[in-house]
Design an enzyme around this catalytic site. Structure first.
Site, PDB file in Angstrom:
ATOM      1  N   ARG A   1      -0.852  -8.547  13.685  1.00 40.39           N
ATOM      2  CA  ARG A   1      -1.344  -7.563  12.712  1.00 40.39           C
ATOM      3  C   ARG A   1      -2.216  -8.246  11.661  1.00 40.39           C
ATOM      4  O   ARG A   1      -3.227  -7.690  11.232  1.00 40.39           O
ATOM      5  CB  ARG A   1      -0.163  -6.832  12.061  1.00 40.39           C
ATOM      6  CG  ARG A   1       0.550  -5.892  13.044  1.00 40.39           C
ATOM      7  CD  ARG A   1       1.945  -5.519  12.573  1.00 40.39           C
ATOM      8  NE  ARG A   1       1.949  -4.658  11.411  1.00 40.39           N
ATOM      9  CZ  ARG A   1       3.030  -4.479  10.638  1.00 40.39           C
ATOM     10  NH1 ARG A   1       4.156  -5.109  10.892  1.00 40.39           N
ATOM     11  NH2 ARG A   1       2.960  -3.666   9.621  1.00 40.39           N
ATOM     12  N   ARG A  43      12.076  -5.363   5.177  1.00 39.01           N
ATOM     13  CA  ARG A  43      11.960  -3.995   4.657  1.00 39.01           C
ATOM     14  C   ARG A  43      12.578  -2.929   5.578  1.00 39.01           C
ATOM     15  O   ARG A  43      12.609  -3.082   6.792  1.00 39.01           O
ATOM     16  CB  ARG A  43      10.508  -3.662   4.304  1.00 39.01           C
ATOM     17  CG  ARG A  43       9.553  -3.579   5.453  1.00 39.01           C
ATOM     18  CD  ARG A  43       8.131  -3.356   4.930  1.00 39.01           C
ATOM     19  NE  ARG A  43       7.196  -3.131   6.023  1.00 39.01           N
ATOM     20  CZ  ARG A  43       5.905  -2.878   5.868  1.00 39.01           C
ATOM     21  NH1 ARG A  43       5.378  -2.832   4.654  1.00 39.01           N
ATOM     22  NH2 ARG A  43       5.145  -2.687   6.919  1.00 39.01           N
ATOM     23  N   ARG A  88      -9.716   0.898   8.739  1.00 36.35           N
ATOM     24  CA  ARG A  88      -9.305  -0.451   9.141  1.00 36.35           C
ATOM     25  C   ARG A  88     -10.419  -1.176   9.904  1.00 36.35           C
ATOM     26  O   ARG A  88     -10.230  -2.333  10.274  1.00 36.35           O
ATOM     27  CB  ARG A  88      -8.098  -0.344  10.056  1.00 36.35           C
ATOM     28  CG  ARG A  88      -6.756  -0.710   9.395  1.00 36.35           C
ATOM     29  CD  ARG A  88      -5.693  -0.557  10.442  1.00 36.35           C
ATOM     30  NE  ARG A  88      -4.464  -1.220  10.178  1.00 36.35           N
ATOM     31  CZ  ARG A  88      -3.403  -0.656   9.614  1.00 36.35           C
ATOM     32  NH1 ARG A  88      -3.478   0.582   9.183  1.00 36.35           N
ATOM     33  NH2 ARG A  88      -2.291  -1.338   9.467  1.00 36.35           N
ATOM     34  N   LYS A 144       0.832  -1.215   0.000  1.00 40.30           N
ATOM     35  CA  LYS A 144       0.000   0.000   0.000  1.00 40.30           C
ATOM     36  C   LYS A 144       0.866   1.264   0.000  1.00 40.30           C
ATOM     37  O   LYS A 144       0.622   2.193  -0.751  1.00 40.30           O
ATOM     38  CB  LYS A 144      -0.933   0.025   1.228  1.00 40.30           C
ATOM     39  CG  LYS A 144      -1.869  -1.164   1.344  1.00 40.30           C
ATOM     40  CD  LYS A 144      -2.863  -1.003   2.500  1.00 40.30           C
ATOM     41  CE  LYS A 144      -2.228  -0.985   3.881  1.00 40.30           C
ATOM     42  NZ  LYS A 144      -1.587  -2.251   4.295  1.00 40.30           N
ATOM     43  N   ARG A 195      11.044  -0.647  10.998  1.00 37.93           N
ATOM     44  CA  ARG A 195       9.917  -0.520  11.922  1.00 37.93           C
ATOM     45  C   ARG A 195       9.995  -1.586  13.001  1.00 37.93           C
ATOM     46  O   ARG A 195      10.280  -2.741  12.714  1.00 37.93           O
ATOM     47  CB  ARG A 195       8.600  -0.669  11.150  1.00 37.93           C
ATOM     48  CG  ARG A 195       8.236   0.563  10.386  1.00 37.93           C
ATOM     49  CD  ARG A 195       7.058   0.336   9.489  1.00 37.93           C
ATOM     50  NE  ARG A 195       5.905  -0.267  10.145  1.00 37.93           N
ATOM     51  CZ  ARG A 195       4.696  -0.337   9.607  1.00 37.93           C
ATOM     52  NH1 ARG A 195       4.501   0.176   8.405  1.00 37.93           N
ATOM     53  NH2 ARG A 195       3.702  -0.907  10.243  1.00 37.93           N
TER      54      ARG A 195
HETATM   55  P1  AMP Z   1       0.579   0.667   9.214  1.00 33.17           P
HETATM   56  O1  AMP Z   1       1.772   1.559   9.056  1.00 33.17           O
HETATM   57  O2  AMP Z   1      -0.575   1.081   8.357  1.00 33.17           O
HETATM   58  O3  AMP Z   1       0.923  -0.802   9.062  1.00 33.17           O
HETATM   59  O4  AMP Z   1       0.094   0.844  10.738  1.00 33.17           O
HETATM   60  C1  AMP Z   1       0.929   0.502  11.819  1.00 33.17           C
HETATM   61  C2  AMP Z   1       0.100   0.339  13.085  1.00 33.17           C
HETATM   62  O5  AMP Z   1      -0.542   1.585  13.411  1.00 33.17           O
HETATM   63  C3  AMP Z   1      -1.036  -0.663  13.013  1.00 33.17           C
HETATM   64  O6  AMP Z   1      -0.597  -2.007  13.252  1.00 33.17           O
HETATM   65  C4  AMP Z   1      -1.967  -0.147  14.109  1.00 33.17           C
HETATM   66  O7  AMP Z   1      -1.467  -0.476  15.401  1.00 33.17           O
HETATM   67  C5  AMP Z   1      -1.854   1.372  13.951  1.00 33.17           C
HETATM   68  N1  AMP Z   1      -2.844   1.900  12.971  1.00 33.17           N
HETATM   69  C6  AMP Z   1      -2.565   2.431  11.748  1.00 33.17           C
HETATM   70  N2  AMP Z   1      -3.688   2.796  11.114  1.00 33.17           N
HETATM   71  C7  AMP Z   1      -4.709   2.491  11.956  1.00 33.17           C
HETATM   72  C8  AMP Z   1      -6.123   2.606  11.858  1.00 33.17           C
HETATM   73  N3  AMP Z   1      -6.713   3.091  10.754  1.00 33.17           N
HETATM   74  N4  AMP Z   1      -6.866   2.174  12.915  1.00 33.17           N
HETATM   75  C9  AMP Z   1      -6.289   1.664  14.012  1.00 33.17           C
HETATM   76  N5  AMP Z   1      -4.964   1.516  14.181  1.00 33.17           N
HETATM   77  C10 AMP Z   1      -4.169   1.927  13.150  1.00 33.17           C
END
Ligand code: AMP
Length: 216
Positions: A172, A127, A88, A13, A161
């Site tokens: 996740r 990554r 999400r 994404k 990360r």
């Molecule tokens: P990402 O970078 O999109 O993989 O997000 C990393 C982490 O941030 C996720 O595993 C969640 O803990 C939190 N997070 C990101 N976006 C959301 C969302 N829309 N709703 C809830 N938690 C989020």
């Protein structure tokens, strides 16, 4: 042009959102990036987000919804945005519809990046990004052309990360299956959902997305 990119962690994404940014002048809105910025700032929100993210769980809907609504209202989002990592949950999807309605805006498409879950662990655990410009790399699939130097900005520091490890990835993915995948029918029923093959090479995925946009 307002889009959603949907897919599990590691589906690509972020990579595709960045390409859409440069190709179409839209802005990538990544709730994960916003939360990582909050963690780096050490704010109360950041302290909460750090725990939740390291556990691979989701932040509360109301916090995320407020965050995204504020961001969508900013001037650079007026030309359009690509949502990466939001919505999400079903509550977030419903809140997004409401806020778009209030701002007189709508979604052009919801693009699902379909991937084979078995491949995600390898994608995720390798990554890393440039600490200076955020360009994405991978130990196996995309190393910088000159070892230790960012292709895009010449930066020499890279970051990984904390939640990109096998154990957190399991949580996740579980959160994705239980809370995020159920919003797919929500968009399919409204005729907005388009699926691309996220297992293809990044350039090929970009071509698939561009073809969708050309006919949307
Ligand atoms: P990402 O970078 O999109 O993989 O997000 C990393 C982490 O941030 C996720 O595993 C969640 O803990 C939190 N997070 C990101 N976006 C959301 C969302 N829309 N709703 C809830 N938690 C989020």
């Amino acid at each position: 042009m307002n889009l959603i990119l949907l897919g599990p962690p590691g589906a690509g994404k972020g990579t595709q959102a960045k390409r859409l940014e440069s190709a179409h002048g839209v802005v990538q809105l990544s709730t994960g990036d916003m939360l990582r910025a909050a963690v780096a700032s050490g704010s109360a929100l950041g302290q909460q987000a750090k725990k939740v993210m390291e556990a691979g769980q989701l932040m509360p809907d109301d916090i995320i919804i407020r965050m995204i609504e504020a961001r969508i209202g900013e001037p650079d989002a007026k030309r359009g945005f690509v949502l990466d990592g939001f919505p999400r949950t079903e509550a977030q999807a419903v809140a997004l519809d409401e806020m778009l309605g209030r701002h007189g805006r709508s979604l052009l498409a919801v693009i699902e990046l379909g991937v084979d879950e078995a491949a995600l662990i390898e994608r995720i655990s390798g990554r890393f990004t440039c600490a200076k410009c955020g360009a994405g790399y991978h130990d196996k699939f995309q190393r910088p052309q000159r070892e230790g130097v960012c292709d895009k900005c010449g930066g020499t520091e890279f970051v990984r990360r904390k939640d990109d490890n096998a154990e957190t990835l399991r949580a996740r993915l579980e959160a994705y299956r239980a809370q995020t995948a159920p919003i797919i029918p929500y968009y399919r029923n409204r005729g907005l959902l388009q699926r691309v093959d996220g297992m293809a090479a990044p350039d090929d995925v970009t071509r698939q997305i561009e073809a969708i946009l050309a006919s949307a």
